[in-house]
Design an enzyme around this catalytic site. Structure first.
Site: not given
Ligand code: UD1
Ligand code: CA
Length: 455
Positions: A16, A79
């Site tokens: 985004r 994830g």
């Molecule tokens: C996550 C939390 C949610 C919380 C929210 C806060 C989980 C399952 N959920 O959700 O409970 O309210 O953050 O913002 O943890 N990332 C990686 N690798 C991945 C996936 C994510 O490095 O495979 C990093 C992303 O770059 C980001 C962060 O982890 O910086 C959070 O990932 P995002 O996909 O935004 O999580 P949410 O689904 O928003």
């Protein structure tokens, strides 16, 4: 003391942002968001930072190459649980793990420390926040006795769970041994088909590991950046905090909403800064300094009592005490001004020392020069420092007077107390106390008849 392993998740794409730059490298206050997180985390003692990278991994690594952080590559983003798993081989067995996010830049180190303290007691520290609009966040599920028992992701939540306004910030700390036990038990059996880190909360509850939820001092501390609007919002909040710090240190700001600090600023007392000033890099400002509107000051030092007038730009410059700069002055790298020097409007300086009380007041370029004390450099004077291949130095002795619109062709020396007549092009050394004039002699003809148009 147990080892603290800090795992920063920074593998996501941040689509985004609509950018070719990885999201975590976008800046707040001129510094990449990920760097904010690292800097705050590294204030915690006995810690090792691990950064989980994926999208734009090479760019992130390059930016952080000089720093003492370890990298774990998450080639595919499956994830948050999967992301943390990639760092686990480098995490020590019986310390504490703190999980942070590269796109949540402003989490304070005391908040982090509070979570770590909980984990050091063998408990689970979780940072949660109450939001008026919890849409999209994981909800904190509590038991009848108000104990945290699970986190349910928005997409997996029931109607009742969606009504919960306490949400997961994602930031947590727990004993490494527990994390190492639980990570392999995560499954991707959920609405998003992802390995949710948040599923370890239910595992903790099941094993009667005490979960302690704490709240940040402000919402902004846990605010993530997903698009440029959120980035701009957080930038303003951050800048207001910087402005408040300056005011508490004795700076008067005409408008705290109209100053931008992108670096580290040290200030004396009774400094006054007008609107739209940008301070970048390392800037040091002495007592009683006045900075007028629209100045950009980068990596520079300004001595006490100096006055920087409107629309001036300083970069890698050192300004002495009681100097007068601008309006519309440009001090480029290597400009060193002794006390009481004056550099006026439309003057550009570069790699130059200007002695005490010397003046370059109007429309000049002074580069690669050593100017003594008490020198007057007239309007429009140019040091011709470049022959198309090499740069050469101009030396001007104490008390010299350079007439307006002179060109000093370097390498050249003007002796102490020497005078250069206005409009001269100086190519040879001028000795102490000499007068040098190179312009053509003026001739006056009486009753001069101007040409007339032929009919
Ligand atoms: C996550 C939390 C949610 C919380 C929210 C806060 C989980 C399952 N959920 O959700 O409970 O309210 O953050 O913002 O943890 N990332 C990686 N690798 C991945 C996936 C994510 O490095 O495979 C990093 C992303 O770059 C980001 C962060 O982890 O910086 C959070 O990932 P995002 O996909 O935004 O999580 P949410 O689904 O928003
Ligand atoms: Ca998110």
């Amino acid at each position: 003391m147990n080892m603290l392993d800090i795992v920063i998740l920074a593998a996501g794409q941040g689509s985004r942002m609509k950018s070719s730059l990885p999201k975590v490298l976008h800046t707040i206050g001129g510094k990449p968001m990920l760097q904010h997180v690292i800097d705050n985390a590294q204030t915690l003692s006995n810690s090792q930072v691990h950064v989980v990278i994926g999208h734009g991994a090479e760019k992130v690594k390059t930016i952080l190459s000089e720093q003492s952080v370890e990298f774990a590559l998450q080639a595919e983003q499956l994830g948050t649980g999967h992301a943390v798993a990639q760092a686990m081989p480098c995490v020590s067995d019986n310390g504490v793990v703190l999980v942070l996010y590269g796109d949540v830049p402003l989490t304070r180190s005391d908040t982090m420390a509070e979570l770590v303290k909980i984990a050091e007691r063998g408990e689970f520290g979780l940072l949660t926040v109450n939001l008026a609009d919890p849409t999209g966040y994981g909800r904190i599920v509590r038991s009848d006795t108000a104990d945290v028992v699970a986190i349910v992701e928005h997409k997996d939540a029931s109607e009742a769970e969606l009504a919960i306004t306490e949400v997961n910030t994602g930031i947590l700390a727990l004993p490494s041994a527990l994390l190492k036990e639980w990570i392999p038990q995560l499954s991707s059996n959920n609405a998003q088909g992802e390995y949710y880190l948040t599923d370890i909360i239910a595992m903790a509850a099941e094993q009667n590991v005490r979960i302690q939820a704490i709240h940040p001092g402000t919402e902004q501390e846990v605010q993530g950046v997903n698009n440029r609007m959120q980035q701009a919002e957080l930038e303003r909040w951050y800048q207001l905090g910087q402005a408040e710090t300056l005011m508490l240190e004795g700076v008067s700001l005409t408008d705290p909403a109209r100053i931008d600090i992108r670096g580290e600023v040290s200030v004396g007392h009774d400094v006054s800064i007008d609107i739209n000033v940008i301070l970048e890099g390392k800037v040091s400002i002495g007592d009683n300094v006045t900075i007028e509107a629209n100045c950009i000051i980068k990596d520079s030092t300004i001595g006490s009592g100096s006055h920087i007038k409107a629309n001036s730009m300083l970069e890698k410059a050192v300004v002495g005490e009681n100097c007068d700069i601008g309006p519309f002055a440009r001090l480029r790298p290597g400009s060193h001004l002794a006390n009481k020097a004056k550099v006026g409007n439309f003057v550009e300086t570069k790699k130059v020392t200007i002695g005490e009380g010397s003046k370059v007041n109007h429309l000049s370029y002074i580069g690669d020069a050593e100017v003594g004390a008490g020198v007057n450099v007239g309007a429009g004077t140019i040091t011709c420092n470049y022959d198309g291949v090499n740069k050469s130095v101009t030396e001007i002795g104490d008390g010299a007077f350079i007439g307006s619109n002179s060109a000093l062709v370097a390498p050249v020396k003007i002796g102490a107390g020497a005078t250069v007549g206005a409009g001269s092009t100086i190519t040879k050394e001028v000795d102490t106390e000499q007068l040098a004039v190179t312009r053509a002699k003026q001739i006056n003809l009486n009753n001069w008849q101007r040409p007339v148009k032929k009919s």
